[in-house]
Design a protein around this motif. Structure first.
Motif, PDB file in Angstrom:
ATOM      1  N   THR A  51     -10.026  24.145 -44.814  1.00  0.00           N
ATOM      2  CA  THR A  51     -10.883  24.305 -46.054  1.00  0.00           C
ATOM      3  C   THR A  51     -11.167  23.141 -46.850  1.00  0.00           C
ATOM      4  N   GLY A  52     -10.073  22.209 -46.971  1.00  0.00           N
ATOM      5  CA  GLY A  52     -10.060  20.880 -47.620  1.00  0.00           C
ATOM      6  C   GLY A  52     -10.996  20.045 -47.037  1.00  0.00           C
ATOM      7  N   MET A  73     -16.514  15.879 -57.555  1.00  0.00           N
ATOM      8  CA  MET A  73     -15.991  17.313 -57.441  1.00  0.00           C
ATOM      9  C   MET A  73     -15.579  17.627 -56.205  1.00  0.00           C
ATOM     10  N   TYR A  74     -16.527  17.625 -55.328  1.00  0.00           N
ATOM     11  CA  TYR A  74     -16.151  18.170 -53.947  1.00  0.00           C
ATOM     12  C   TYR A  74     -15.119  17.141 -53.250  1.00  0.00           C
ATOM     13  N   TYR A  75     -15.248  16.093 -53.692  1.00  0.00           N
ATOM     14  CA  TYR A  75     -14.224  14.985 -52.985  1.00  0.00           C
ATOM     15  C   TYR A  75     -13.007  15.494 -53.629  1.00  0.00           C
ATOM     16  N   ALA A  76     -12.663  15.570 -54.937  1.00  0.00           N
ATOM     17  CA  ALA A  76     -11.392  16.042 -55.701  1.00  0.00           C
ATOM     18  C   ALA A  76     -10.930  17.181 -55.085  1.00  0.00           C
ATOM     19  N   CYS A  77     -11.833  18.272 -55.038  1.00  0.00           N
ATOM     20  CA  CYS A  77     -11.212  19.839 -54.228  1.00  0.00           C
ATOM     21  C   CYS A  77     -10.898  19.413 -53.087  1.00  0.00           C
ATOM     22  N   GLY A  78     -11.685  18.713 -52.290  1.00  0.00           N
ATOM     23  CA  GLY A  78     -11.209  18.488 -50.922  1.00  0.00           C
ATOM     24  C   GLY A  78      -9.598  18.025 -50.715  1.00  0.00           C
TER      25      GLY A  78
END
Lengths: 358, 455
Positions: B318-319, B400-405
């Motif tokens: 998922t990450g 944001m997607y990088y951080a969440c990843g």
């Protein structure tokens, strides 16, 4: 795709007249009367501007006649021959121009206040470009009288241009310039449209209150005022909050209006309209209100409660009636580890087990 | 096989029979618990207009409900430990139903916060924990499958509730809808009635429990004191539990934000509103089928013994998905992302509680899940607003997607490493306890022989 370019061109006479009436009369004058049109001499100068010369007596008479007969006007827009108006004060001027490469195009023109609008259509023609083609104008599907013109091919293009006096709501609509039978450009003239109007009815309850909101897009200009109407048969009745302050509350902010109605009754169901007032027209947004009693949702509520009760009772009864089956489906896993050990829970139980096994 | 902690039940779980009815009951309870707060967002616009408040104040209704649901976890665990699953779920169903009915007569937004948020949230907490716990009592061999099926309730109910809520809103306005939703939520009581307490017939011998480990467990119990009677706080010394907790806390910071921002991100790169909403539907549909499939896979004999690695893989997958999202170009790229994200999300959710059961054992699971939910309350609630702040700061969704990843992939790797270490330790302990048992058996046998000889 034709791209729109805009150029300005004006008619001084019409502009002057309209500016005089702009304050109040024009809004009620939805049409122009072509009184005395043929009496006034006019000519077209080098720039294509139309100039009129009038004597002072004719000027006065014209003023009086126009003032008296302001209400009784016909729907025809003035034709390219000089309009019978006096240079009183100029109307703002605006123009829209479309170059058509295909077969048809629609251009939306948003207008706020009365204006002299020049619409220009340019067509690049198709394969068989004749030297001449007939061009004419239509408004809302009806041909504008005396608008047939023979257009000559100039620099591989056909060009049609016409000035329209857009004074009030009656002058708004769908204007089309048509080249022969092949090409058509539509100009949709309208006031700013209200965005985000809910098309499904808003449901509320007897004795409750409801809020209607009408918003003009932030990008669009703000209306000068907001009005609210309730539909009464086929008519619209204006809602004046001052008359019934305990029932109606209107709050207006710059681009937004809010109507709050208290103590609803079933008679309040129906259509409501919010009107954004602009100098040229009032844009109307429509919404529907439905007032229902509490019994309406109570019926499904009771039905579902009954279903739940029946299911719960059935399941619990089923359990009581059928004796509990031994829930020991898993066989082989633990049998092999049949050692004399204590469990965590009941030491006494397992000791009795041990005795049974041994 | 599974670590020895899982088998200290004292009886053999049925692994079938009425267990499947219990799975259905859990399906409904879990479904309502997770899907209901999310589906309420459909009413927010109407409620916002009616009470003349800002959108964020209206969105607080969902947040308060979710916060109450997570915060009431320990309370729910204590009640389940004491009274079993069935009464707690039925009380929870009545609570959340009453909350919604009261809310339908609300006159201020505060009224909604209390009725929908607090009372509703508590009611949902009383549904979630018992539903998860009872699966552990009915299933052991087929537990991953049962968990996967039960967790599938969340996407299925979300899929059903979303259009249903829209229909109710159009027909009855928000007040009537809340009234009817109150009745619909009473179906949690039906789910509760299915949760028959398992028949703990003392007919089967339990797994090999060496006296040493039993004594240790009894000592642990006595040490906790007053609190220990209600909830098993000795879990904080449990190695597996701590690994799970630490990893999950970090993971949940970045777990839900991508779901919340999927549609806005799509609209930001120029996709129209309906296609953006359709992305969420694709995501939910994939999620719905992946959860039971993950349960099935988790049940296979090659995965089950090392199911922690499967969970670690799911989290890392998922990450990585989130890290690759900014590379997705256009609508088709986002559709592919939604599919893979659905797979990852479904796998993690299906295994989320299965691995906890696997680590702490079914009898301690109730307390474990209560403690986990209250601690996870923070990251779950803070995640989306922090991500929102990131989007606002950079004006771009990619960061944001990088951080969440990163926030999801790093715990995934953490899980891999720590679970490898944990499995090694568990294997060592297993070997040691087997050796101790064999010695004690020999001694007991020797003692018996001596005794027989002497008589």
């Amino acid at each position: 795709m034709a791209s729109a370019t805009y150029r300005l061109q004006g008619d001084i006479m019409a502009a002057s007249f309209l500016q005089l009436w702009e304050g109040g009369l024009v809004r009620r004058c939805s049409r122009q009367r072509g009184e005395g049109r043929n009496e006034t001499p006019a000519y077209r100068d080098e720039d294509g501007r139309i100039r009129i010369m009038l004597t002072s007596w004719k000027l006065f008479r014209l003023h009086v006649l126009l003032f008296i007969f302001c209400r009784h006007v016909n729907t025809e827009t003035p034709d390219p021959t000089p309009p019978p108006l006096v240079p009183i004060s100029p109307l703002p001027i605006d123009a829209r121009s479309v170059v058509l490469k295909g077969e048809s195009h629609t251009e939306v023109v948003e207008l706020l206040s009365p204006v002299n609008l020049t619409l220009e259509c340019t067509w690049t023609g198709n394969q068989n470009k004749g030297p001449n083609i007939t061009g004419f104008w239509r408004k809302d599907g009806h041909e504008i009288g005396n608008s047939h013109v023979t257009v000559e091919l100039e620099a591989e293009q056909y060009n049609l241009r016409r000035v329209f006096h857009i004074i009030s709501e009656e002058n708004l609509g769908n204007y089309s310039c048509i080249f022969g039978r092949e090409a058509k450009i539509d100009f949709v003239l309208s006031g700013p449209q209200i965005g985000e109007v809910r098309d499904k009815p808003i449901v509320s309850y007897v004795g409750d209150s409801v809020v209607f909101i009408c918003k003009m897009d932030k990008t669009k200009p703000k209306p000068t005022a907001w009005d609210w109407y309730k539909a009464n048969g086929t008519d619209r009745e204006q809602i004046v909050a001052a008359e019934e302050p305990h029932r109606y509350e209107i709050k207006n902010k710059e681009g937004k209006t809010q109507l709050r109605m208290h103590n609803l009754t079933e008679a309040d169901s129906g259509l409501y309209f919010c009107g954004a007032v602009y100098p040229i027209s009032t844009t109307v947004g429509q919404m529907e209100l439905q007032v229902i009693t509490l019994y309406e949702p109570l019926k499904p509520f009771i039905a579902i409660m009954a279903e739940v009760t029946i299911l719960v009772v059935a399941i619990l009864l089923c359990e009581k009636c059928h004796p509990r089956k031994k829930e020991t489906a898993g066989d082989g896993i633990n049998d092999q580890t049949n050692m004399q050990t204590q469990t965590e829970n009941n030491g006494s139980e397992t000791s009795s087990m041990r005795q049974r096994k041994v | 096989m599974a670590p020895p902690t899982a088998t200290k039940l004292g009886y053999t779980p049925p692994d079938g029979g009425w267990g499947w009815a219990v799975v259905l009951g859990s399906f409904i309870s879990i479904g309502f618990s997770y899907a209901f707060p999310k589906s309420l967002t459909i009413y927010f616009k109407e409620i916002q207009k009616y009470f003349s408040v800002s959108y964020s104040q209206t969105a607080w209704v969902s947040s308060v409900m979710l916060a109450s649901m997570y915060a009431a976890g320990p309370v729910s665990s204590i009640l389940v430990n004491r009274y079993g699953s069935r009464p707690v779920v039925m009380v929870g169903g009545v609570m959340v139903s009453a909350g919604m009915v009261l809310a339908s007569f609300g006159s201020t937004i505060m009224h909604l916060y209390l009725c929908v948020g607090v009372i509703g949230g508590f009611g949902l907490a009383f549904n979630l924990q018992p539903a998860l716990t009872i699966i552990g009592t009915y299933f052991h061999v087929k537990r991953p499958l049962a968990n996967g099926l039960a967790m599938a309730g969340s996407p299925v109910l979300l899929f059903t509730l979303a259009p249903l809520n829209q229909l109710l809103l159009d027909s009855f306005g928000w007040r009537g809808s809340f009234l009817i939703l109150g009745a619909i939520l009473l179906n949690c009581c039906v789910a509760g009635s299915l949760m028959r307490p398992v028949n703990k017939h003392p007919q089967r011998e339990p797994q090999s429990d060496s006296p040493a480990s039993n004594r240790a467990a009894a000592e642990e119990g006595a040490r906790g004191g007053c609190l220990q009677k209600f909830i098993d706080v000795s879990l904080f010394k449990h190695r597996g539990f701590l690994i799970y907790l630490v990893g999950n806390v970090v993971m949940f910071l970045g777990f839900f934000a991508p779901v919340v921002f999927l549609a806005p991100y799509a609209r930001d790169i120029g996709i129209d509103e309906y296609s953006a909403a359709f992305l969420l539907s694709i995501f939910a549909l994939v999620d719905m089928f992946v959860r039971p499939a993950t349960g099935l896979i988790g049940n296979t004999s090659c995965i089950r013994p090392r199911i922690q690695y499967f969970f670690s893989f799911a989290v890392t997958f998922t990450g990585v998905c989130h890290l690759l999202c900014p590379l997705a170009s256009g609508y088709s790229g986002l559709v592919i992302y939604a599919v893979f994200f659905g797979i990852g999300f479904g796998m993690v959710c299906a295994l989320l509680f299965e691995v906890l059961m696997d680590l702490v054992g079914a009898h301690r699971f109730s307390s474990a899940v209560g403690l986990v939910t209250i601690i996870e309350c923070g990251p779950v609630l803070l995640g989306p607003p922090i991500s929102g702040a990131l989007v606002d700061k950079f004006g771009d969704y990619t960061y944001m997607y990088y951080a969440c990843g990163v926030l999801v992939a790093v715990p995934g790797i953490f899980f891999f490493i720590m679970n490898y270490y944990n499995y090694k330790k568990l294997d060592e302990e297993q070997r040691r306890s087997v050796a101790v048992e064999m010695r004690s058996d020999e001694e007991a046998a020797q003692h018996k022989i001596d005794h027989d000889e002497s008589t």
